[in-house]
Scaffold this active site. Structure first.
Site, short mmCIF file in Angstrom:
data_model
loop_
_atom_site.label_atom_id
_atom_site.label_comp_id
_atom_site.label_asym_id
_atom_site.label_seq_id
_atom_site.Cartn_x
_atom_site.Cartn_y
_atom_site.Cartn_z
N GLU A 292 43.62 27.46 55.64
CA GLU A 292 43.24 28.32 56.76
C GLU A 292 41.74 28.32 57.01
O GLU A 292 40.96 28.16 56.08
CB GLU A 292 43.60 29.77 56.42
CG GLU A 292 45.05 30.09 56.51
CD GLU A 292 45.34 31.50 56.03
OE1 GLU A 292 44.54 32.41 56.31
OE2 GLU A 292 46.37 31.67 55.38
N CYS B 192 44.42 28.70 44.69
CA CYS B 192 43.28 29.08 43.87
C CYS B 192 43.77 29.32 42.45
O CYS B 192 44.85 29.86 42.23
CB CYS B 192 42.63 30.36 44.41
SG CYS B 192 41.18 30.86 43.44
N GLU C 157 38.30 29.04 45.25
CA GLU C 157 37.04 29.47 44.62
C GLU C 157 36.00 28.35 44.88
O GLU C 157 36.08 27.28 44.28
CB GLU C 157 37.27 29.71 43.13
CG GLU C 157 36.01 29.90 42.30
CD GLU C 157 34.99 30.86 42.87
OE1 GLU C 157 35.33 32.02 43.15
OE2 GLU C 157 33.82 30.44 43.05
N SER D 263 30.75 32.66 48.78
CA SER D 263 31.31 33.80 48.04
C SER D 263 31.98 33.30 46.76
O SER D 263 32.74 32.33 46.79
CB SER D 263 32.33 34.52 48.92
OG SER D 263 33.01 35.50 48.18
N SER E 1 31.98 38.52 44.54
CA SER E 1 33.14 39.42 44.66
C SER E 1 33.20 40.25 43.39
O SER E 1 33.68 39.78 42.36
CB SER E 1 34.42 38.60 44.82
OG SER E 1 34.37 37.92 46.04
N HIS F 299 34.24 43.92 43.05
CA HIS F 299 35.51 44.67 43.06
C HIS F 299 35.70 45.61 41.88
O HIS F 299 36.79 46.16 41.69
CB HIS F 299 36.72 43.73 43.14
CG HIS F 299 36.64 42.68 44.21
ND1 HIS F 299 35.90 42.82 45.34
CD2 HIS F 299 37.22 41.45 44.29
CE1 HIS F 299 36.01 41.73 46.08
NE2 HIS F 299 36.80 40.89 45.48
N CYS G 179 41.66 35.32 53.92
CA CYS G 179 42.37 34.05 54.02
C CYS G 179 43.51 33.97 53.01
O CYS G 179 43.51 34.63 52.00
CB CYS G 179 41.41 32.91 53.75
SG CYS G 179 40.91 32.07 55.23
N1 SAH Z 1 37.20 32.87 45.79
C1 SAH Z 1 36.07 33.42 46.41
C2 SAH Z 1 36.05 33.27 47.92
C3 SAH Z 1 37.34 33.46 48.64
S1 SAH Z 1 38.02 35.08 48.68
C4 SAH Z 1 35.92 34.88 46.03
O1 SAH Z 1 36.83 35.41 45.43
O2 SAH Z 1 34.86 35.43 46.31
C5 SAH Z 1 36.94 35.93 49.81
C6 SAH Z 1 36.93 37.43 49.64
O3 SAH Z 1 38.16 38.01 50.10
C7 SAH Z 1 36.77 37.86 48.19
O4 SAH Z 1 35.83 38.88 48.09
C8 SAH Z 1 38.17 38.35 47.88
O5 SAH Z 1 38.18 39.21 46.80
C9 SAH Z 1 38.57 38.97 49.17
N2 SAH Z 1 40.00 39.25 49.29
C10 SAH Z 1 41.02 38.55 48.76
N3 SAH Z 1 42.22 39.09 49.10
C11 SAH Z 1 41.93 40.17 49.86
C12 SAH Z 1 42.73 41.16 50.51
N4 SAH Z 1 44.04 41.12 50.46
N5 SAH Z 1 42.09 42.12 51.21
C13 SAH Z 1 40.74 42.15 51.30
N6 SAH Z 1 39.94 41.25 50.72
C14 SAH Z 1 40.53 40.28 49.99
FE1 SF4 Z 2 40.77 32.97 44.17
FE2 SF4 Z 2 38.89 34.43 45.43
FE3 SF4 Z 2 41.53 34.95 45.75
FE4 SF4 Z 2 40.34 35.49 43.43
S1 SF4 Z 2 39.90 36.42 45.43
S2 SF4 Z 2 42.34 34.47 43.70
S3 SF4 Z 2 38.92 33.80 43.28
S4 SF4 Z 2 40.46 33.12 46.39
#
Ligand code: SAH
Ligand code: SF4
Length: 407
Positions: free
Chosen positions: A89, A117, A210, A241, A264, A266, A383
């Protein structure tokens, strides 16, 4: 090798070996990154013999759009099929969605870097089915090109005038004297007399995967997307990110290009992070923050902490103090993102009151923080969800029990 994985320097070396003059490289790059040509035939000012040579040596693949969600001038999601049938995506976000009734000409594109991932954050759709493979350089670069191609096709449908514009573009590129510098200045200024401004002005590497686990391909793709002869997107307009790969953050700190970094987080304590992000066991907060500190000192750039608010998991006000301490130590700003529900997962976004309370408490600690306030808006979800949905729909046709695979 795909031509869209090659830098100008790579191509110059190859053209030299072929005995081709340097201006041919400029012409080729113009076809790829100004006209976004999807086939060799379009490159009418390159001699046929050279085109044949190129075709023999390189592939020129374009991503295949199989699904799109969202209306023009709003956030739009694109689902692409790759040559091995894998799905990824990209998300296109306008800077000012239809502000004052005007369509925005500045857009941020969120790109994917892997199929699936491997990091398996418990709340994320991208990691649900594990990791399939890294994206190749051309598949990362190709997301920007494919979205811009799509946009151009759309505007042709909307206004026949732009047809004339693209013919003019063709005429312009007949000039064999066009140098790499001409070409570069056309792209960096984003407009040429007969060109519309480029669609994608900012990139966020926040799609599926990632990014720092596909380090070499990502960096080469970003060099191409940043180069004046390529995508022309400034390094400061590119944000990477990561879920917290500490060694790669240190490596990134030593790159010559100054990308922006988003981490990220969290969770502001190991206990909270451990609950939702398995990567924290490998690189716990002490290691992660030391790497961020190194990045921040080397780059002198502000880091962003992303903090997805999940009800009852990390939205407790007990997280505020440790989060503020980390943010102050690293001079980071905090981006609060209400969780987007993923079908089949138990996590939920906190109430708006709880979101606002978390923000207020952070601000009280003198932390620079923002809260994404969009309502509902499933389309703005991170995504991985459109792919998941599509794969489930496809699987339902074949194997009805597939949806039960995940809790
Ligand atoms: N793997 C990298 C980049 C892709 S995810 C990372 O984790 O940073 C991009 C962002 O979207 C990250 O901060 C991730 O935690 C967040 N994310 C993933 N699933 C989500 C969801 N369902 N709702 C909101 N943010 C989400
Ligand atoms: Fe992978 Fe980022 Fe999703 Fe974690 S938040 S599973 S590192 S894409």
């Amino acid at each position: 090798m795909d031509i869209q994985s090659q830098t100008a320097e790579d191509l110059e070396a190859q053209f030299r070996a072929w005995g081709q003059p340097a201006y041919r490289v400029a012409q080729l790059l113009e076809w790829l990154y100004v006209h976004r040509a999807a086939n060799w035939e379009a490159m009418t000012n390159l001699p046929r013999a050279l085109r044949d040579e190129l075709r023999k040596q390189y592939s020129l693949t374009a991503l295949e759009l199989i699904r799109k969600q969202g209306a023009r001038d709003t956030t739009q999601k694109f689902l692409w099929r790759l040559t091995d049938q894998a799905l990824i995506e990209s998300v296109l976000i306008p800077a000012n969605p239809a502000l004052y009734g005007e369509a925005s000409d500045r857009h941020t594109l969120c790109v994917s870097t892997q199929v699936g991932c491997a990091y398996g954050c418990k709340f994320c759709a991208s990691g649900l089915k594990g990791w399939k493979r890294n994206l190749r350089v051309e598949e990362i670069v190709g997301q920007v090109l494919a979205v811009e191609r799509w946009n151009e096709d759309e505007s042709k449908v909307q206004s026949p005038k732009s047809k004339v514009q693209s013919q003019e573009r063709g005429a312009e590129s007949q000039n064999p004297e066009s140098s790499l510098e001409d070409h570069a200045s056309r792209i960096t200024h984003h407009v040429s007399p007969s060109l519309q401004p480029r669609l994608v002005s900012n990139l966020v590497i926040m799609g599926m995967g990632e990014p720092l686990a596909n380090y070499e391909n990502l960096l080469k793709a970003l060099r191409i997307l940043n180069a004046p002869w390529g995508g022309g997107i400034g390094a400061r307009k590119i944000t990477i990110s990561t879920s917290g790969l500490a060694p790669q953050i240190r490596k990134l700190a030593e790159e010559s290009l100054q990308f922006r970094l988003a981490v990220s987080l969290h969770g502001a304590t190991d206990a909270t992070r451990d609950k939702i992000m398995p990567v924290n066991r490998k690189y716990p907060l002490r290691e992660l923050t030391a790497a961020c500190e190194y990045y921040q000192q080397n780059r002198r750039r502000m880091i962003t902490f992303e903090y997805v608010l999940i009800a009852g998991v990390n939205d407790g006000l007990d997280q505020v103090k440790p989060l503020a301490t980390l943010a102050q130590r690293l001079n980071a700003k905090v981006n609060l993102i209400p969780y987007n529900q993923v079908e089949g997962l138990p996590w939920e976004r906190p109430t708006e009151e709880a979101q606002e309370a978390f923000l207020k408490a952070l601000e009280k600690q003198k932390v620079s923080a923002t809260l994404r306030r969009e309502k509902g808006g499933d389309i703005d979800a991170a995504c991985g969800q459109l792919r998941l949905k599509t794969e489930r729909e496809l699987a339902k046709v074949k194997v009805p029990s597939e949806a039960r695979e995940h809790p």
